[in-house]
Design a protein around this motif. Structure first.
Motif, short mmCIF file in Angstrom:
data_model
loop_
_atom_site.label_atom_id
_atom_site.label_comp_id
_atom_site.label_asym_id
_atom_site.label_seq_id
_atom_site.Cartn_x
_atom_site.Cartn_y
_atom_site.Cartn_z
N GLU A 81 0.79 -1.25 -0.11
CA GLU A 81 0.02 -0.21 -0.05
C GLU A 81 0.87 1.21 0.01
N GLY A 82 0.17 2.38 -0.29
CA GLY A 82 1.09 3.49 -0.59
C GLY A 82 0.84 4.28 -1.74
N PHE A 83 1.59 5.56 -2.08
CA PHE A 83 1.44 6.25 -3.22
C PHE A 83 2.12 5.87 -4.24
N ASP A 84 3.21 5.33 -4.26
CA ASP A 84 3.88 4.39 -5.34
C ASP A 84 3.03 3.53 -6.08
N VAL A 85 2.43 2.83 -4.94
CA VAL A 85 1.41 1.77 -5.37
C VAL A 85 0.24 2.17 -6.06
N GLU A 86 -0.34 3.39 -5.61
CA GLU A 86 -1.42 3.82 -6.36
C GLU A 86 -1.18 4.27 -7.75
N ILE A 87 0.30 4.82 -7.87
CA ILE A 87 0.88 5.30 -9.24
C ILE A 87 1.01 4.06 -10.15
N GLY A 88 1.15 2.95 -9.78
CA GLY A 88 1.47 1.64 -10.42
C GLY A 88 0.11 1.18 -10.82
N VAL A 212 19.16 9.04 10.85
CA VAL A 212 18.87 8.27 9.53
C VAL A 212 18.61 9.19 8.51
N SER A 213 19.26 8.88 7.51
CA SER A 213 18.88 9.67 6.31
C SER A 213 18.52 9.17 5.02
N THR A 214 17.50 9.74 4.46
CA THR A 214 16.94 9.43 3.34
C THR A 214 15.85 10.59 2.64
N ASP A 215 15.18 10.38 1.83
CA ASP A 215 14.37 11.39 1.36
C ASP A 215 13.05 11.52 2.37
N ASN A 216 12.88 13.07 2.44
CA ASN A 216 12.26 13.50 3.57
C ASN A 216 10.76 12.72 3.91
N VAL A 217 10.08 12.25 2.38
CA VAL A 217 8.96 11.90 2.57
C VAL A 217 8.85 10.35 3.27
N ILE A 218 9.96 9.52 3.09
CA ILE A 218 10.24 8.37 3.62
C ILE A 218 10.28 8.45 4.96
N LEU A 219 11.19 9.30 5.54
CA LEU A 219 11.18 9.75 7.02
C LEU A 219 10.30 9.96 7.59
N ALA A 220 9.35 10.68 7.11
CA ALA A 220 7.86 11.17 7.61
C ALA A 220 7.11 10.02 7.86
N GLY A 221 7.22 8.98 6.84
CA GLY A 221 6.39 7.80 7.11
C GLY A 221 6.85 6.81 7.98
N ASP A 267 -6.33 15.72 -14.21
CA ASP A 267 -7.81 15.49 -13.91
C ASP A 267 -8.10 14.69 -12.28
N GLY A 268 -7.02 14.98 -11.63
CA GLY A 268 -7.31 14.74 -10.05
C GLY A 268 -6.79 13.44 -9.54
N ALA A 269 -6.59 12.50 -10.62
CA ALA A 269 -6.32 11.21 -10.30
C ALA A 269 -4.98 11.01 -9.38
N TRP A 270 -4.05 11.76 -9.70
CA TRP A 270 -2.66 11.94 -8.86
C TRP A 270 -2.94 12.46 -7.67
N ALA A 271 -3.81 13.62 -7.53
CA ALA A 271 -4.18 14.05 -6.09
C ALA A 271 -4.95 13.17 -5.31
N LYS A 276 -5.21 9.82 -0.37
CA LYS A 276 -5.59 8.65 0.50
C LYS A 276 -4.28 7.77 0.87
N THR A 277 -3.19 8.42 0.71
CA THR A 277 -1.72 7.75 1.02
C THR A 277 -1.00 8.60 1.77
N ALA A 278 -0.02 9.09 1.24
CA ALA A 278 1.01 10.03 1.66
C ALA A 278 0.24 11.47 2.28
N GLY A 279 -0.82 11.90 1.80
CA GLY A 279 -1.59 12.83 2.34
C GLY A 279 -2.35 12.89 3.48
N THR A 280 -2.37 11.34 4.17
CA THR A 280 -2.69 11.43 5.41
C THR A 280 -1.82 11.90 6.52
N VAL A 281 -0.66 12.18 6.14
CA VAL A 281 0.38 12.65 6.87
C VAL A 281 1.06 14.08 6.57
#
Length: 311
Positions: A81-88, A212-221, A267-271, A276-281
């Motif tokens: 589950e997650g934003f990458d999964v939804e893009i796929g 720990v260091s990587t991308d900010n969105v990964i760390l936020a998760g 068209d809003g599909a990306w948003a 419903k994934t990363a946007g919950t945080v």
């Protein structure tokens, strides 16, 4: 180049899902978590990757299984589950494929290029930073998101770390083969390397590393998944454009995916996928501009010895 008009039906359907959810105010009742409906009556030129995947009725997608918000395995459903999964799922739907026709395969930073080169996956959507070294061996569609490398520290920040300069000469955990690891080394940081970012949390808890260091969105998760234990410094020191990895020189497939992404921005599909994934945080960002690069002409003088690195 194939344009998105051939695949517009599914994007309209995804937009309709978003409108329905907003109108009802009840995600559980409206199917807010449902995958995009597969496009109907799509046709692709014979011999293209799109035609092969559509006719086979299956696409194999590599993604992370340990990154909250972007790619995390749900033990109850045994599905990521997650934003990458939804893009796929958006890419698959525009091929006329349903969620059930996706085979997910765990991709870690070190195996993404080999997975693509060896045909073990058709695409990789896995917090995958676009860079020139990787373009030597694979291609990218996108970007579909721009992240930035940051630092995760213990709650309360007992070391008083304000940015990358404060960890120079100190030990920080990151992942083997990642651009995060390389960026830290170039900045003069001592790196404890492991195979996944989740495996960096125990060394941080024990004091074996200061961050720990990587991308900010990964760390936020990771911080969100371990509430009260960690916090993000929130001072990014790089820019990391996330792209979808695919086999080298498959221009038609890359154009197709780029078309799907651009349409989803409009068209809003990306948003909807973000919300419903990363946007919950995290707050919803503006989608980035697609880079339809011509790598061969721009970098034809670069040799094959360039070493791809992984985020």
């Amino acid at each position: 180049m194939m344009r998105i008009t051939k695949y517009a039906a599914v994007m309209a359907a995804a937009g309709a899902l978003l409108l329905t959810a907003c109108a009802s105010g009840s995600p559980n009742e409206t199917g807010d978590d449902a995958a995009p409906a597969p496009a109907e009556d799509v046709s692709f030129d014979e011999g293209t990757t799109m035609a092969k995947l559509h006719d086979a009725g299956k696409i194999t997608i590599g993604t992370k299984y340990d990154q909250p918000l972007f790619g995390l395995m749900n033990p109850a459903s045994n599905e990521p589950e997650g934003f990458d999964v939804e893009i796929g799922k958006l890419v698959a739907a525009n091929l006329g494929l349903s969620e059930d026709q996706i085979e997910w395969k765990e991709a870690v930073s070190a195996n993404r290029e080999p997975f693509i080169q060896n045909g073990e996956v058709d695409i990789v959507v896995a917090t995958y930073t676009i860079n020139d070294d990787r373009k030597q061996v694979i291609d990218f569609a996108g970007p579909y998101y721009i992240a930035g490398q940051d630092l995760l520290v213990l709650q309360g920040n007992p070391e008083g770390i304000a940015g990358i300069d404060d960890v120079k000469g100190k030990r920080v955990c990151s992942v083997t083969g990642s651009t995060s690891e390389e960026n830290l080394k170039e900045a003069g940081v001592e790196v404890l390397a492991t195979d996944t970012y989740s495996n960096c949390l125990e060394p941080l808890r024990s004091g074996d590393v200061v961050a720990v260091s990587t991308d900010n969105v990964i760390l936020a998760g990771l911080a969100d998944q371990n509430e009260g234990e960690f916090e993000v410094v929130d001072n990014p020191f790089t820019e990391e454009p996330y792209g979808i990895g695919l086999k080298k020189d498959d221009q038609e497939f890359r154009d197709f995916i780029n078309d799907v992404l651009e349409q989803s921005f409009e068209d809003g599909a990306w948003a909807a996928a973000w919300d419903k994934t990363a946007g919950t945080v995290l707050s919803t960002p503006e989608p980035p501009a697609i880079d339809r690069y011509c790598f061969r002409s721009a970098f034809q003088d670069r040799g094959p010895s360039a070493r791809p690195r992984g985020r």
